[in-house]
Write a protein that holds these residues in place. Structure first.
Motif, PDB file in Angstrom:
ATOM      1  N   SER A 249     -18.841  -0.348  43.433  1.00 13.64           N
ATOM      2  CA  SER A 249     -18.517  -0.904  44.748  1.00 13.64           C
ATOM      3  C   SER A 249     -17.372  -0.112  45.377  1.00 13.64           C
ATOM      4  O   SER A 249     -16.762   0.747  44.733  1.00 13.64           O
ATOM      5  N   LYS A 250     -17.084  -0.403  46.607  1.00 14.94           N
ATOM      6  CA  LYS A 250     -15.969   0.274  47.261  1.00 14.94           C
ATOM      7  C   LYS A 250     -14.647  -0.212  46.666  1.00 14.94           C
ATOM      8  O   LYS A 250     -14.544  -1.311  46.156  1.00 14.94           O
ATOM      9  N   TRP A 251     -13.641   0.633  46.737  1.00 12.55           N
ATOM     10  CA  TRP A 251     -12.321   0.256  46.230  1.00 12.55           C
ATOM     11  C   TRP A 251     -11.759  -0.904  47.052  1.00 12.55           C
ATOM     12  O   TRP A 251     -11.923  -0.947  48.273  1.00 12.55           O
ATOM     13  N   SER A 252     -11.124  -1.818  46.369  1.00 11.83           N
ATOM     14  CA  SER A 252     -10.514  -2.946  47.064  1.00 11.83           C
ATOM     15  C   SER A 252      -9.252  -2.493  47.784  1.00 11.83           C
ATOM     16  O   SER A 252      -8.775  -1.361  47.617  1.00 11.83           O
ATOM     17  N   ALA A 253      -8.722  -3.403  48.589  1.00 13.06           N
ATOM     18  CA  ALA A 253      -7.461  -3.093  49.278  1.00 13.06           C
ATOM     19  C   ALA A 253      -6.341  -2.959  48.265  1.00 13.06           C
ATOM     20  O   ALA A 253      -6.363  -3.547  47.188  1.00 13.06           O
ATOM     21  N   CYS A 254      -5.346  -2.192  48.600  1.00 14.08           N
ATOM     22  CA  CYS A 254      -4.217  -1.964  47.699  1.00 14.08           C
ATOM     23  C   CYS A 254      -3.406  -3.246  47.584  1.00 14.08           C
ATOM     24  O   CYS A 254      -2.989  -3.848  48.574  1.00 14.08           O
ATOM     25  N   GLY A 255      -3.148  -3.678  46.342  1.00  7.06           N
ATOM     26  CA  GLY A 255      -2.453  -4.917  46.109  1.00  7.06           C
ATOM     27  C   GLY A 255      -0.954  -4.755  46.027  1.00  7.06           C
ATOM     28  O   GLY A 255      -0.409  -3.648  46.139  1.00  7.06           O
ATOM     29  N   LEU A 256      -0.277  -5.885  45.818  1.00  2.00           N
ATOM     30  CA  LEU A 256       1.188  -5.856  45.734  1.00  2.00           C
ATOM     31  C   LEU A 256       1.662  -5.065  44.527  1.00  2.00           C
ATOM     32  O   LEU A 256       2.786  -4.558  44.508  1.00  2.00           O
ATOM     33  N   ASP A 257       0.820  -4.998  43.489  1.00  2.00           N
ATOM     34  CA  ASP A 257       1.238  -4.266  42.295  1.00  2.00           C
ATOM     35  C   ASP A 257       0.856  -2.796  42.373  1.00  2.00           C
ATOM     36  O   ASP A 257       0.835  -2.092  41.370  1.00  2.00           O
ATOM     37  N   THR A 259      -1.958  -1.394  42.882  1.00  2.00           N
ATOM     38  CA  THR A 259      -3.233  -1.042  42.259  1.00  2.00           C
ATOM     39  C   THR A 259      -4.376  -1.571  43.111  1.00  2.00           C
ATOM     40  O   THR A 259      -4.215  -2.524  43.866  1.00  2.00           O
ATOM     41  N   HIS A 260      -5.507  -0.939  42.978  1.00  2.13           N
ATOM     42  CA  HIS A 260      -6.725  -1.473  43.558  1.00  2.13           C
ATOM     43  C   HIS A 260      -7.860  -1.253  42.557  1.00  2.13           C
ATOM     44  O   HIS A 260      -7.708  -0.523  41.581  1.00  2.13           O
ATOM     45  N   TRP A 261      -8.981  -1.897  42.814  1.00  2.00           N
ATOM     46  CA  TRP A 261     -10.042  -1.906  41.814  1.00  2.00           C
ATOM     47  C   TRP A 261     -11.404  -1.785  42.485  1.00  2.00           C
ATOM     48  O   TRP A 261     -11.570  -1.986  43.675  1.00  2.00           O
ATOM     49  N   ARG A 262     -12.372  -1.463  41.643  1.00  2.00           N
ATOM     50  CA  ARG A 262     -13.770  -1.462  42.044  1.00  2.00           C
ATOM     51  C   ARG A 262     -14.592  -1.974  40.867  1.00  2.00           C
ATOM     52  O   ARG A 262     -14.131  -1.953  39.717  1.00  2.00           O
ATOM     53  N   SER A 263     -15.796  -2.416  41.136  1.00  2.00           N
ATOM     54  CA  SER A 263     -16.610  -3.030  40.080  1.00  2.00           C
ATOM     55  C   SER A 263     -18.052  -2.542  40.186  1.00  2.00           C
ATOM     56  O   SER A 263     -18.467  -1.967  41.179  1.00  2.00           O
ATOM     57  N   ARG A 264     -18.770  -2.800  39.114  1.00  2.00           N
ATOM     58  CA  ARG A 264     -20.197  -2.509  39.072  1.00  2.00           C
ATOM     59  C   ARG A 264     -20.860  -3.523  38.139  1.00  2.00           C
ATOM     60  O   ARG A 264     -20.182  -4.207  37.370  1.00  2.00           O
ATOM     61  N   GLU A 265     -22.164  -3.597  38.210  1.00  2.49           N
ATOM     62  CA  GLU A 265     -22.899  -4.575  37.416  1.00  2.49           C
ATOM     63  C   GLU A 265     -23.982  -3.886  36.599  1.00  2.49           C
ATOM     64  O   GLU A 265     -24.532  -2.867  37.015  1.00  2.49           O
ATOM     65  N   CYS A 266     -24.245  -4.475  35.452  1.00  2.53           N
ATOM     66  CA  CYS A 266     -25.307  -3.962  34.576  1.00  2.53           C
ATOM     67  C   CYS A 266     -26.629  -4.580  35.032  1.00  2.53           C
ATOM     68  O   CYS A 266     -27.208  -5.433  34.358  1.00  2.53           O
ATOM     69  N   LEU A 283     -15.301  -2.880  35.308  1.00  2.00           N
ATOM     70  CA  LEU A 283     -14.174  -2.948  36.243  1.00  2.00           C
ATOM     71  C   LEU A 283     -13.304  -1.729  36.045  1.00  2.00           C
ATOM     72  O   LEU A 283     -12.954  -1.378  34.915  1.00  2.00           O
ATOM     73  N   ASP A 284     -12.969  -1.061  37.116  1.00  2.00           N
ATOM     74  CA  ASP A 284     -12.134   0.134  37.083  1.00  2.00           C
ATOM     75  C   ASP A 284     -10.926  -0.118  37.980  1.00  2.00           C
ATOM     76  O   ASP A 284     -11.081  -0.548  39.132  1.00  2.00           O
ATOM     77  N   THR A 285      -9.759   0.122  37.462  1.00  2.00           N
ATOM     78  CA  THR A 285      -8.513  -0.115  38.200  1.00  2.00           C
ATOM     79  C   THR A 285      -7.659   1.141  38.156  1.00  2.00           C
ATOM     80  O   THR A 285      -7.589   1.819  37.127  1.00  2.00           O
ATOM     81  N   ARG A 286      -7.006   1.430  39.246  1.00  2.00           N
ATOM     82  CA  ARG A 286      -6.116   2.590  39.281  1.00  2.00           C
ATOM     83  C   ARG A 286      -5.007   2.324  40.280  1.00  2.00           C
ATOM     84  O   ARG A 286      -5.086   1.404  41.109  1.00  2.00           O
ATOM     85  N   ASN A 287      -3.980   3.135  40.187  1.00  2.00           N
ATOM     86  CA  ASN A 287      -2.846   3.006  41.105  1.00  2.00           C
ATOM     87  C   ASN A 287      -3.239   3.454  42.505  1.00  2.00           C
ATOM     88  O   ASN A 287      -4.024   4.383  42.687  1.00  2.00           O
TER      89      ASN A 287
END
Length: 834
Positions: A249-257, A259-266, A283-287
């Motif tokens: 999925s598209k990267w989420s908005a940048c959070g207070l910490d 970091t933002h994340w994206r997800s996928r499904e099997c 789930l993939d998370t990065r700064n």
């Protein structure tokens, strides 16, 4: 001499008949033999000829011939003329030509055909006469039809992946006529003309070019002819689908910490029919970039929040430094590597530093803040056993990782296995010959009055049969079996837990004149104040009974159990199935767990799995895991450690730390994994473990350095410092190499006892009679604190139990306990000495 014209056909028929009888010619097709000078157009020709036919069961078959013109027709079968009375003849005149026609029928029975032996087949042929000559019909073969019951080859069950080809062979039973073959899919006829993806070969095999989900079904091969219809055994075909990831999925908005994340499904496709799950994380998370982070936290409330957090962090740091200085001055003798202060910068609450026990001042109680994971952590981080085992050194790591809000609960797994439950079939003394041989968890041997020893290698399980335990003149075939907990139903009540393996020795019900000694490991920390220990035995009806409460034995009891630090020795004259069960009397009761770290011998991908096993500290559990890891291609990467797991209802936690981020990446999304308390405490679940998946940044990365922590909440803990090369480091591989215990599972007679018979007799003679100086069995047992009960008196029995320690001090063998019984005033000895 003149002959009347009307007699010519009859005379001609008689002459031709005689001629045909002398003729040996046989043809398989219609053949005309004209009379010289006769009109060939008036030769008989067949309107109906006999055809091949099959005899079904006992029903006779009908053969028919019809010829025009014809004055006589007879059947000839296998070279012999059929009697005239067996023919049914119908005469008629052809309406168009006015020529005479004749139709003849005969019946052929099964008995007639069966009289023909050898390779020759039974056949019949018609011969027709007219005034112009004779004509023979084609031969008709008569065969007995049948269809045997058993298929020469039946289809077998298969599991195939999607779009893989499927071939189901089928060779029908032998039959006459040859059987026709058709296929059923879930009892519906398979028609290749309607489904181009399916065809049937000349050899009757069913072929599916590309497997579809709809091809998951039970397939049956059906053979049939005029006699019968036979069905093969059904073959279950399962078409499975391995899972595949959907696009990220598209990267989420940048959070207070930051970091933002994206997800996928099997789900592209989702696994079906037992297909493999998707590998990797969903789930993939990065700064985030610094600009995005500043932009997101640009509000005045966020600025105030960050200022407050920084101020709190500075205060905590100062307070921490003060506490460390004070502690170092007061505890100058404290081991410097008990705790690493760097972990305190990762968000821990203030530390309460105090000795947990008076006799162990090095144990600290540290209460970190794990609010970013699932629950709070509280417990001792130092190992509680003596020795060089390393203590925890807490440093910055992933313990406070903010990723994920859940926690992982470990579920145990067990391989397909392989040992059968034999004892359920053992009801008589003749059962032993029916037991399968070669099972790794079973030993067997034949014994007589000389006694011997039976053991299952590498399990710590053995059975000692002392001399004269088996009555003279009798020979017993004895077995010893180790059962897997999942194969035997052992009900546990309340806080009871299984402390030993479940072991059977037999045959049950045989006569023994002296106790035999069953030895097996246990994982409890025996203490009368902490444990109530009971020996359980399964009855003939299958229920489990408490046959012995350790510490409360009666002098006339049929069982005795000598318990030592890691093994128990059961003295019994009644063979059967046994298990040692404990019930905790306080939270101080603990079980010994052996911690093992395994990883692949060869790493061919970027992912690298570290499997952490938490086992009962018994040889049999260790053997099972070592055999399992050999099948998985694993190797030991650290020395095993012992952890004391208490009856405190707290779970076991496992985590990995200090993974170098420039070389490796941990794929665990939470701070730790957790094994529920009851999964460990009941003792009936094997192969409890969890897996940590690390990912190499580059395929050339081969050096791994990290820490693995295993601890019980508010309890004991262990740490593993991993530092090795994953491609060539094998220095720990030989630590768990299973060595044969004596090499031979069964030792019979004197070879099973290392103390020679004469020396054993001298020991018995010197210690058996009561001695005024106290140099006898009773005093020896009391001095070694190994006596459970002693009963004196005139004519009474004095019984003392000696353990491996006792045997070792007086020259025993193999650490095996023995029992000595003296009956004053005579010095009679019933001993398993040596």
């Amino acid at each position: 001499m003149a002959v009347r014209p009307g007699l010519w056909p009859a005379l001609l028929g008689i002459v031709l008949t005689a001629w045909l009888r002398g003729s040996g010619a046989q043809q398989s097709a219609t053949v005309a033999n004209p009379v010289p000078g006769a009109n060939p157009d008036l030769l008989p020709h067949f309107l109906v000829e006999p055809e091949d036919v099959y005899i079904v069961k006992n029903k006779p078959v009908l053969l028919v011939c019809k010829a025009l013109p014809a004055t006589q027709i007879f059947f000839k079968c296998n070279g012999e003329w059929v009697r005239q009375v067996d023919h049914v003849i119908e005469r008629s005149t052809d309406g168009s030509s006015g020529l005479p026609a004749m139709e003849v029928r005969i019946n052929v029975s099964r008995q007639q055909v069966e009289k023909v032996f050898g390779l020759e087949e039974y056949w019949c042929q018609c011969v027709a006469w007219s005034s112009s000559g004779t004509t023979k019909s084609q031969k008709a073969y008569i065969r007995i039809a049948y269809l045997r019951k058993n298929f020469e080859q039946e289809p077998l069950a298969k599991e195939v992946s999607l779009e893989q080809g499927i071939v189901l062979p089928c060779r029908p039973p032998e039959g006459i006529p040859p059987a026709e073959v058709e296929w059923l899919r879930n009892e519906d006829l398979v028609d290749p003309s309607l489904d181009p993806n399916v065809y049937i070969t000349r050899e009757h095999s069913l072929v599916v070019r590309q497997a579809r989900l709809a091809d998951t079904a039970n397939y049956t091969c059906v053979a049939k002819n005029i006699v019968a219809r036979r069905r093969s055994a059904s073959a279950a075909v399962i078409v499975y689908v391995d899972g595949s990831w959907s696009p990220w999925s598209k990267w989420s908005a940048c959070g207070l910490d930051c970091t933002h994340w994206r997800s996928r499904e099997c789900s592209d496709p989702a696994p079906r029919n037992g297909g493999e799950e998707c590998r990797g994380t969903d789930l993939d998370t990065r700064n985030c970039t610094s600009d995005l982070c500043v932009h997101t936290a640009s509000g005045p409330e966020d600025v105030a929040l960050y200022v407050g957090l920084i101020a709190v962090a500075v205060c905590l740091l100062l307070l921490l430094l003060v506490l460390i200085l004070v502690y170092c001055r007061k505890k100058e003798g404290l081991d410097s590597d008990v705790a690493d202060s760097s972990i305190l910068t990762s968000g821990f609450q203030p530390v309460s530093i105090k000795p947990s026990k008076a006799d162990n001042p090095h144990l600290l109680t540290i209460q970190p803040d794990l609010s970013t994971t699932t629950t709070s952590y509280q417990g001792s981080l130092c190992p509680r056993q003596d020795g060089p085992s390393p203590k925890f050194q807490l440093t910055n790591g992933h313990l406070l990782s903010p990723l994920g809000g859940g926690r992982h609960t470990l579920h145990h797994s067990s391989p397909t296995s392989e040992a059968e439950d034999f004892v359920s079939r053992l009801s008589t003394q003749n059962f032993f010959r029916s037991l399968p041989r070669g099972t790794s968890n079973m030993a067997y041997g034949t014994f007589n009055f000389l006694g011997g020893r039976l053991m299952i290698p590498n399990t710590g399980i053995s059975l000692l049969i002392p001399p004269d335990a088996i009555p003279r003149g009798k020979i017993y075939e004895v077995y010893l079996t180790l059962h897997k907990p999942e194969d035997v139903r052992l009900p546990l009540a309340g806080c009871q837990t299984l402390l030993s393996p479940i072991v059977s020795c037999g045959p049950p019900g045989v006569l023994l004149t002296r106790p035999v000694i069953l030895t097996m490991d246990h994982c409890g920390e025996p203490s009368p104040e902490s444990w109530s220990l009971r020996l359980k035995k399964q009855s003939c009806e299958g229920s489990w009974e408490d046959v012995l409460h350790l510490g409360e034995e009666a002098p006339s009891h049929l069982y005795y159990c000598q318990l030592e630090a890691s093994a128990c020795y059961i003295f019994t004259e009644q063979l059967g199935r046994f298990a040692l069960v404990g019930e905790a009397l306080s939270v101080a009761a603990s079980k010994r767990l052996k911690l093992l770290l395994f990883a692949p011998v060869a790493c061919t991908s970027l992912e690298y799995n570290i499997r952490v096993y938490c086992l009962h500290d018994t040889h049999d559990a260790l053997k099972e895991v070592v055999q399992l890891e050999k099948q998985l291609g694993g190797q030991l990467i650290q020395e095993p450690r012992i952890l004391h797991f208490k009856d405190s209802y707290h779970n076991l936690r496992l985590s990995v730390h200090d993974v170098p981020s420039s070389l490796w990446k941990s794929k665990l999304l939470v701070s730790y994994q957790e094994i529920p308390f009851y999964h460990i405490w009941n003792g009936t679940q094997q192969y409890l473990h969890c897996t940590f998946t690390l990912e190499r940044v580059s395929p050339s990365t081969s050096d791994l350095a990290c820490k693995v922590w295993v601890w019980q909440v508010e309890g004991d803990g262990q740490s593993f410092n991993i530092n090795f090369n994953i491609t060539k480091d094998t220095r720990f591989g030989e630590l768990l190499a299973l060595e044969s215990e004596g090499g031979v599972p069964a030792l019979v007679g004197p070879s099973a006892f290392k103390i020679p018979f004469l020396i054993r007799q001298k020991i018995i003679t010197s210690l058996d009679p009561p001695c005024s100086r106290g140099a006898d069995w009773r005093t020896l047992a009391q001095k070694l604190h190994l006596d459970r009960w002693v009963r004196d008196g005139q004519g009474g029995t004095v019984k003392a139990i000696c353990s491996p320690a006792c045997v070792g001090r007086i020259g025993g063998v193999d650490g095996t306990p023995y029992e000595a019984v003296a009956q004053p005033p005579a010095a009679g000895v019933s001993s398993a000495l040596g």
